[in-house]
Design a protein around this motif. Structure first.
Motif, PDB file in Angstrom:
ATOM      1  N   ASP A   2     -20.807 -17.039  -0.004  1.00 39.07           N
ATOM      2  CA  ASP A   2     -19.406 -16.967  -0.423  1.00 39.07           C
ATOM      3  C   ASP A   2     -19.138 -15.600  -1.057  1.00 39.07           C
ATOM      4  O   ASP A   2     -19.621 -15.293  -2.147  1.00 39.07           O
ATOM      5  N   PHE A   3     -18.372 -14.768  -0.333  1.00 39.36           N
ATOM      6  CA  PHE A   3     -17.896 -13.498  -0.886  1.00 39.36           C
ATOM      7  C   PHE A   3     -16.524 -13.667  -1.522  1.00 39.36           C
ATOM      8  O   PHE A   3     -16.073 -12.816  -2.295  1.00 39.36           O
ATOM      9  N   ASP A   4     -15.858 -14.768  -1.186  1.00 33.20           N
ATOM     10  CA  ASP A   4     -14.461 -14.948  -1.591  1.00 33.20           C
ATOM     11  C   ASP A   4     -14.304 -15.292  -3.071  1.00 33.20           C
ATOM     12  O   ASP A   4     -13.488 -14.688  -3.764  1.00 33.20           O
ATOM     13  N   LYS A   5     -15.055 -16.260  -3.569  1.00 33.49           N
ATOM     14  CA  LYS A   5     -14.832 -16.689  -4.958  1.00 33.49           C
ATOM     15  C   LYS A   5     -15.204 -15.619  -5.979  1.00 33.49           C
ATOM     16  O   LYS A   5     -14.512 -15.476  -6.993  1.00 33.49           O
ATOM     17  N   PRO A   6     -16.273 -14.852  -5.765  1.00 34.95           N
ATOM     18  CA  PRO A   6     -16.501 -13.758  -6.712  1.00 34.95           C
ATOM     19  C   PRO A   6     -15.312 -12.801  -6.802  1.00 34.95           C
ATOM     20  O   PRO A   6     -15.004 -12.286  -7.880  1.00 34.95           O
ATOM     21  N   ALA A   7     -14.609 -12.585  -5.675  1.00 37.21           N
ATOM     22  CA  ALA A   7     -13.422 -11.723  -5.702  1.00 37.21           C
ATOM     23  C   ALA A   7     -12.262 -12.430  -6.398  1.00 37.21           C
ATOM     24  O   ALA A   7     -11.550 -11.831  -7.217  1.00 37.21           O
ATOM     25  N   ARG A   8     -12.047 -13.702  -6.099  1.00 40.08           N
ATOM     26  CA  ARG A   8     -10.946 -14.444  -6.703  1.00 40.08           C
ATOM     27  C   ARG A   8     -11.085 -14.534  -8.226  1.00 40.08           C
ATOM     28  O   ARG A   8     -10.100 -14.469  -8.959  1.00 40.08           O
ATOM     29  N   PHE A   9     -12.330 -14.728  -8.696  1.00 40.29           N
ATOM     30  CA  PHE A   9     -12.561 -14.849 -10.133  1.00 40.29           C
ATOM     31  C   PHE A   9     -12.899 -13.509 -10.777  1.00 40.29           C
ATOM     32  O   PHE A   9     -13.217 -13.457 -11.965  1.00 40.29           O
ATOM     33  N   ASP A  10     -12.832 -12.439  -9.989  1.00 45.55           N
ATOM     34  CA  ASP A  10     -13.108 -11.086 -10.472  1.00 45.55           C
ATOM     35  C   ASP A  10     -14.464 -11.010 -11.166  1.00 45.55           C
ATOM     36  O   ASP A  10     -14.594 -10.468 -12.269  1.00 45.55           O
ATOM     37  N   LEU A  11     -15.484 -11.552 -10.512  1.00 44.32           N
ATOM     38  CA  LEU A  11     -16.835 -11.534 -11.066  1.00 44.32           C
ATOM     39  C   LEU A  11     -17.472 -10.174 -10.791  1.00 44.32           C
ATOM     40  O   LEU A  11     -17.299  -9.594  -9.714  1.00 44.32           O
ATOM     41  N   SER A  12     -18.215  -9.691 -11.764  1.00 43.47           N
ATOM     42  CA  SER A  12     -18.861  -8.387 -11.589  1.00 43.47           C
ATOM     43  C   SER A  12     -20.105  -8.319 -12.456  1.00 43.47           C
ATOM     44  O   SER A  12     -20.364  -9.184 -13.294  1.00 43.47           O
ATOM     45  N   TYR A  13     -20.886  -7.280 -12.217  1.00 47.25           N
ATOM     46  CA  TYR A  13     -22.051  -6.996 -13.066  1.00 47.25           C
ATOM     47  C   TYR A  13     -22.199  -5.488 -13.154  1.00 47.25           C
ATOM     48  O   TYR A  13     -21.690  -4.731 -12.309  1.00 47.25           O
ATOM     49  N   THR A  14     -22.871  -5.051 -14.208  1.00 45.96           N
ATOM     50  CA  THR A  14     -23.160  -3.625 -14.373  1.00 45.96           C
ATOM     51  C   THR A  14     -24.363  -3.282 -13.520  1.00 45.96           C
ATOM     52  O   THR A  14     -25.450  -3.839 -13.713  1.00 45.96           O
ATOM     53  N   ASP A  15     -24.176  -2.388 -12.539  1.00 42.39           N
ATOM     54  CA  ASP A  15     -25.281  -2.058 -11.635  1.00 42.39           C
ATOM     55  C   ASP A  15     -26.177  -0.990 -12.244  1.00 42.39           C
ATOM     56  O   ASP A  15     -25.948  -0.526 -13.378  1.00 42.39           O
TER      57      ASP A  15
END
Length: 403
Positions: free
Chosen positions: A249-262
């Motif tokens: 699922d690539f969609d829900k991370p975008a919808r919930f604006d999920l991120s991490y510090t790379d």
């Protein structure tokens, strides 16, 4: 043909009552004991594999499921919105992933935490039509063994491979009959989230993860948010079905604006891997009851040992052995009424793995004689040895009754 609904009644595993409602079965003590053992096993298997377990509520604000896309793409399978006031509306969740997205974004995340594996055995609800409901196989209240693994794109292949290994371990312990793998893809005429590039990328990642394994592709069987690997199993009649899945699922991370510090200090978006090792407890046990004809492997049998004194003179020794079984972590009961033959047959009819017979000879020598539910008899052995053998088989989650 074995019917789990009939066996469920005969073995007192679960009960359907009109006052509870269609598709809302009640787990009786025997079924609950078996289910609890499976839940404990799966949680420990996950814990050892690096999963962190959470609890989340079975309902959420309407806005949560609008954001996740469920109300836009899955509303027909959801219960109506619960309206408390004009600005306070709730929904019984049809899936756990929106809440697990909230777990992820409860604080900032670093690439060092990935993959982050969030697991839960939680409730969800589907508004199934009454005509398709039956026993445990189609229900409205679902207890799902679920997890969402948040990882970087480059970690997807290894993550899916590890999940496939865990599924095979769990299936072997449960006595599940494997039938192969199915790659479920988009199909025409269905509504899907995301764009073509996202779907193509996700499908290619799953194809790479299945490299070297036999699988078939099934167009139109994907989830509305991404492709998936379905792990196929065989029932007692040789028919295929699905219990375990892995979904990208690539969609829900975008919808919930999920991120991490790379690693460069910038912000990157994780991939969400939905996975279930054994599916829902309801559908799993519908399958297990039928494939084992109610004779579960000893480690999750509702009663593992039935202690049978030959006569009243052996009652005290039999009760002492029963207590020793319970102290060793086994589910044991003593049955003293009726002829010995009838009690041995009764234990087998109830699918109890071990009947421990204590007559005058066994009591005087500190032994027990084990009768297995499949009709085999074991030579009398020292009571501590018999207890150690049974406890060892249970602890090993073996599908065999003897070492």
């Amino acid at each position: 043909m074995v019917d789990h609904r009939r066996l469920g009644r005969e073995l007192e595993l679960f009960h359907a009552d009109p006052l509870s409602g269609a598709g809302l079965p009640i787990w009786l003590p025997a079924g609950a004991a078996a289910r609890h053992s499976v839940e404990e096993y799966v949680r420990e298997l996950e814990r050892r594999a690096g999963y962190q377990h959470v609890y989340s509520p079975p309902l959420g604000k309407r806005e949560l499921f609008e954001l996740s896309g469920h109300l836009g793409y899955f509303a027909d399978d959801m219960f109506p919105v619960l309206r408390l006031s004009a600005d306070d509306e709730f929904v019984l969740r049809p899936a756990l992933c929106p809440h697990h997205a909230l777990v992820y974004r409860a604080r900032g995340r670093s690439y060092r935490e990935l993959p982050l594996r969030i697991a839960e055995l939680g409730g969800m609800y589907r508004s199934e039509r009454s005509g398709v409901l039956g026993g445990l196989s189609r229900v409205r209240a679902i207890s799902l063994n679920d997890a969402h693994n948040f990882c970087a794109v480059g970690q997807v292949g290894a993550e899916v491979a590890e999940i496939l290994d865990l599924i095979q371990v769990a299936h072997a312990a449960l006595g599940v009959r494997p039938a192969g793998f199915r790659l479920s893809l988009r199909g025409p005429g269905e509504k899907y989230l995301g764009d073509d590039e996202m779907w193509q990328h996700a499908e290619n990642l799953l194809r790479d993860a299945l490299s070297g394994l036999p699988y078939v592709e099934a167009a139109g069987e994907a989830a509305f948010y991404g492709p998936k690997i379905d792990i196929q199993i065989l029932d007692g009649a040789g028919r295929e079905s699905t219990i375990s899945t892995i979904q990208l699922d690539f969609d829900k991370p975008a919808r919930f604006d999920l991120s991490y510090t790379d690693s460069s200090g910038g912000r990157s978006r994780p991939v969400m891997v939905h996975r279930s090792l054994v599916g829902s407890m309801e559908r799993l046990f519908a399958y297990l009851i039928e494939v084992h004809s109610g004779a579960f492997p000893a480690w999750y049998a509702p009663v593992q040992v039935q202690v049978l004194p030959v006569g009243p003179e052996q009652l005290d020794a039999a009760e002492a052995f029963r207590r020793d079984c319970v102290r060793a972590g086994l589910r044991a009961e003593l049955v003293g009424d009726g002829s010995l033959g009838a009690r041995v047959r009764g234990a087998a009819q109830r699918r109890v793995p071990y009947a421990a017979v204590l007559g005058a000879r066994e009591v005087s020598s500190g032994q027990v004689a084990l009768r297995l539910r499949d009709g085999r008899a074991v030579e009398p052995m020292a009571a501590p040895d018999a207890l150690r053998m049974i406890a060892g088989i249970v602890a090993a989650h073996s599908v065999e009754l003897l070492p």
